[in-house]
Design an enzyme around this catalytic site. Structure first.
Site, PDB file in Angstrom:
ATOM      1  N   ARG A 267      12.847  94.300 -35.119  1.00 45.90           N
ATOM      2  CA  ARG A 267      12.652  93.336 -34.063  1.00 45.90           C
ATOM      3  C   ARG A 267      13.826  92.364 -34.001  1.00 45.90           C
ATOM      4  O   ARG A 267      14.569  92.198 -34.967  1.00 45.90           O
ATOM      5  CB  ARG A 267      11.338  92.561 -34.263  1.00 45.90           C
ATOM      6  CG  ARG A 267      11.399  91.537 -35.384  1.00 45.90           C
ATOM      7  CD  ARG A 267      10.054  90.865 -35.607  1.00 45.90           C
ATOM      8  NE  ARG A 267       9.571  90.150 -34.441  1.00 45.90           N
ATOM      9  CZ  ARG A 267       9.901  88.905 -34.130  1.00 45.90           C
ATOM     10  NH1 ARG A 267      10.752  88.249 -34.885  1.00 45.90           N
ATOM     11  NH2 ARG A 267       9.415  88.331 -33.068  1.00 45.90           N
ATOM     12  N   LEU A 268      13.947  91.726 -32.859  1.00 43.01           N
ATOM     13  CA  LEU A 268      14.814  90.569 -32.683  1.00 43.01           C
ATOM     14  C   LEU A 268      13.961  89.493 -32.018  1.00 43.01           C
ATOM     15  O   LEU A 268      13.113  89.797 -31.172  1.00 43.01           O
ATOM     16  CB  LEU A 268      16.021  90.894 -31.805  1.00 43.01           C
ATOM     17  CG  LEU A 268      17.069  91.867 -32.360  1.00 43.01           C
ATOM     18  CD1 LEU A 268      18.126  92.164 -31.305  1.00 43.01           C
ATOM     19  CD2 LEU A 268      17.713  91.324 -33.617  1.00 43.01           C
ATOM     20  N   ASP A 269      14.174  88.238 -32.390  1.00 42.49           N
ATOM     21  CA  ASP A 269      13.422  87.155 -31.767  1.00 42.49           C
ATOM     22  C   ASP A 269      13.671  87.137 -30.260  1.00 42.49           C
ATOM     23  O   ASP A 269      14.709  87.607 -29.775  1.00 42.49           O
ATOM     24  CB  ASP A 269      13.830  85.808 -32.368  1.00 42.49           C
ATOM     25  CG  ASP A 269      13.420  85.672 -33.821  1.00 42.49           C
ATOM     26  OD1 ASP A 269      12.464  86.367 -34.227  1.00 42.49           O
ATOM     27  OD2 ASP A 269      14.055  84.889 -34.550  1.00 42.49           O
ATOM     28  N   ARG A 270      12.734  86.547 -29.540  1.00 43.50           N
ATOM     29  CA  ARG A 270      12.806  86.548 -28.074  1.00 43.50           C
ATOM     30  C   ARG A 270      14.149  86.020 -27.565  1.00 43.50           C
ATOM     31  O   ARG A 270      14.758  86.591 -26.658  1.00 43.50           O
ATOM     32  CB  ARG A 270      11.663  85.709 -27.495  1.00 43.50           C
ATOM     33  CG  ARG A 270      11.639  85.675 -25.968  1.00 43.50           C
ATOM     34  CD  ARG A 270      10.434  84.910 -25.453  1.00 43.50           C
ATOM     35  NE  ARG A 270      10.519  83.500 -25.802  1.00 43.50           N
ATOM     36  CZ  ARG A 270      11.133  82.580 -25.040  1.00 43.50           C
ATOM     37  NH1 ARG A 270      11.716  82.945 -23.913  1.00 43.50           N
ATOM     38  NH2 ARG A 270      11.160  81.316 -25.418  1.00 43.50           N
TER      39      ARG A 270
END
Length: 594
Positions: A393-396
């Site tokens: 994942r990557l933060d928003r």
């Protein structure tokens, strides 16, 4: 089967004409649960009939057995469960009933603090009557519900030491897992659990081995004889699974492969991750894990209708991240594809790699784009249980390169690369203040949001000594910068900043943000970790500019240029020294040297 169907028909037909007492309703639910015969209409009819009487005739055994049955059959009937919890507050339970009730409500993910307080209070006065399973179920339930009741946990731990000869393999692994989740470092109990585990190691399933290894990693408890035994038993289990999958050629056997996935994949990944966290030798374990998961992936690809590795959208081609606001493809390296994630897009992946990987805020979801773009030829893109093929994942508000797998075989192979810390990830960020510009390693264990009791803390925090997950952030290059314009009157933004190239050696949630904030240098735009808002940077200044890894069959290595919004933020800065200016100019160009 026929007899059960007749009973089911009798129980659900003309409910107004049937007058089952509490014991009859309880016995019917309990019997179907014992026989593992799930019939939601029947269970719902039982719930409706019981609630018609407001459960006033339900005693402690009725509550315990009914809640156990609904949990064992995975029947979610929330109004009925709420009613059972409310009824429990007026009852006195036996030791066995307390253990079963605690277990049932935890399995149904129903966290009722008054009920848990009652269970703790009554358990403390009757612990000498608990058997091994009851002790295990109780501590496991409180850990699962993320409730720390120190007097109860201490008392259960003490009683478990006395009853340890009665513990079976499942009780041992669940107790260790619960202690780790609650961050309870009880050295005497852990040492005895380790000895008991060694004695019964052949009785452990793969999930139990994985749970125990995860517990050791979380509590930084290293018992070499135990972990050697865990590795040997896990390898033997994986070799057998590999062989079983290889022999699975009949369609009926392929169905079992699908059900096998939910246990084999997370257990194997967590096991490898635990050994890596403890810096233990993976020489014998990793090849067996890779072989089993790749074979499982190949079988799943065959079940899904092929092993397509080619592109499926004529209008989406490699290198199409020319829009900073729409996703694209940075690199095609079958079975992997490196994607461009724009800022503002959310990434939701499952927790199979450990830690919290849930939604990071509102915004368009990258998974929806993947479904629309790749779902036609790549079945994994349609599989939410496999995170649509997304590997991390990557933060928003973080932009950059993110890995996606085209098929299940590549997906599982890449998961093991993440678990064994073999993925190369580099970021660039801008933080407040002048960071020491010497290359170094920040090595501070972290507690992610889902790790702590309660699960409501949204931030990653530094862990106390001996706790948390090992977390390492390498500071590669630093440019000390000055704000190039006069500060506006009343603006609190300081004029010193640092542009930092970072390499991650572990993958905790918010790791860069938490580590740099702990050093007194929060990222620009990161209000959650103590930064002051600033008008000249539109968002969190964090960008994943490179990702690379090598699989058994292929490798990927892609770079993502710094997007225009962050390049714009750099235009108002200048280097404190000539070397700082060189690094700053590199990133003004998107990450490419002059």
């Amino acid at each position: 089967g026929a007899a059960l169907r007749r009973i089911q028909s009798t129980g659900t037909a003309r409910p107004g004409k049937r007058d089952f007492a509490a014991q009859g309703l309880t016995n019917m639910a309990w019997a179907f649960a014992v026989l593992r015969y799930s019939d939601p209409p029947l269970l719902n009819a039982i719930a409706t009939r019981a609630m018609a009487n407001s459960l006033g005739d339900y005693g402690s055994q009725d509550v315990a057995n009914t809640s156990w049955a609904f949990a064992a059959l995975s029947i979610a009937q929330e109004p009925f469960i709420e009613a059972l919890a409310a009824r429990s507050l007026h009852l006195d339970f036996s030791a066995q009933e307390l253990g079963n009730t605690a277990w049932a409500f935890a399995v149904m993910a129903y966290r009722d603090e008054p009920l848990l307080d009652l269970i703790a209070l009554q358990a403390l006065s009757s612990l000498d009557e608990f058997n091994a399973k009851g002790l295990c179920n109780t501590v496991w339930a409180f850990a699962t519900c993320s409730v720390t009741n120190k007097p109860l946990i201490d008392a259960v731990s003490s009683a478990s030491l006395q009853r340890l000869p009665e513990f079976k393999a499942r009780d041992i692994s669940h107790t260790a897992w619960a202690l780790a989740l609650l961050r309870e470092v009880n050295a005497p109990l852990l040492e005895e659990l380790a000895c008991a585990a060694c004695d019964q190691i052949s009785e452990f399933e793969l999930q139990g081995l994985s749970n125990f290894a995860w517990s050791c990693a979380t509590l930084q408890f290293v018992d070499e004889p135990l972990l050697d035994a865990v590795a040997a038993a896990a390898r033997q289990n994986l070799v057998k699974r590999d062989s079983d999958i290889a022999d699975a050629s009949a369609p009926s056997t392929l169905v079992s492969i699908s059900s096998l996935t939910s246990e084999l994949v997370p257990s194997t990944v967590a096991l490898v991750q635990a050994f890596c966290s403890l810096s233990l030798d993976l020489t014998s374990l990793l090849p067996a894990a890779r072989s089993a998961l790749r074979r499982l992936g190949g079988a799943r690809d065959a079940m899904a209708g092929g092993n397509a590795l080619s592109g499926n959208a004529d209008d989406i081609v490699e290198g199409t991240n020319n829009s900073d606001t729409e996703p694209g493809i940075l690199q095609d390296s079958p079975p992997l594809r490196v994607l461009w994630k724009p800022p503002g897009w959310t990434v939701n992946v499952s927790s199979r790699q450990g830690g919290y990987h849930g939604k990071a805020g509102s915004g368009p979801e990258l998974s929806n784009w993947i479904v629309e773009s790749f779902g036609g030829m790549h079945p994994i893109a349609l599989d939410a249980a496999a995170s649509h093929g997304l590997l991390h994942r990557l933060d928003r508000d973080t932009s950059g390169a993110i890995l996606w797998a085209m098929n299940y075989e590549g997906f599982y192979d890449a998961l093991l690369q993440f678990a064994s810390n073999s993925v190369h990830k580099r970021y660039v960020c801008l933080c407040y203040g002048w960071l020491n510009n010497q290359p170094r390693l920040i090595n501070k264990p972290l507690i992610e949001p889902s790790d702590g009791p309660g699960g409501s803390q949204p931030l990653t925090t530094l862990a106390a000594e001996g706790l948390g997950k090992p977390s390492r952030t390498e500071i590669c290059k630093v440019a000390n910068l000055l704000h190039g314009e006069e500060l506006q009157e009343g603006e609190a933004t300081p004029c010193h900043f640092s542009l930092v190239e970072v390499r991650l050696h572990s993958g905790r949630r918010h790791q860069i943000r938490a580590h740099l904030a702990s050093e007194g240098h929060p990222l620009v735009g990161d209000v959650a970790y103590g930064a002051t808002p600033t008008a000249w940077c539109p968002r969190l200044f964090l960008h994943a500019h490179r990702v690379s890894l090598s699989l058994s069959s292929a490798s990927a290595d892609a770079r993502a240029a710094l997007p225009e919004d962050l390049r714009g933020a750099l235009r108002g800065l200048r280097g404190a020294e000539r070397a700082d200016e060189v690094l700053l100019e590199k990133w003004r160009r998107g990450g490419y040297a002059a």
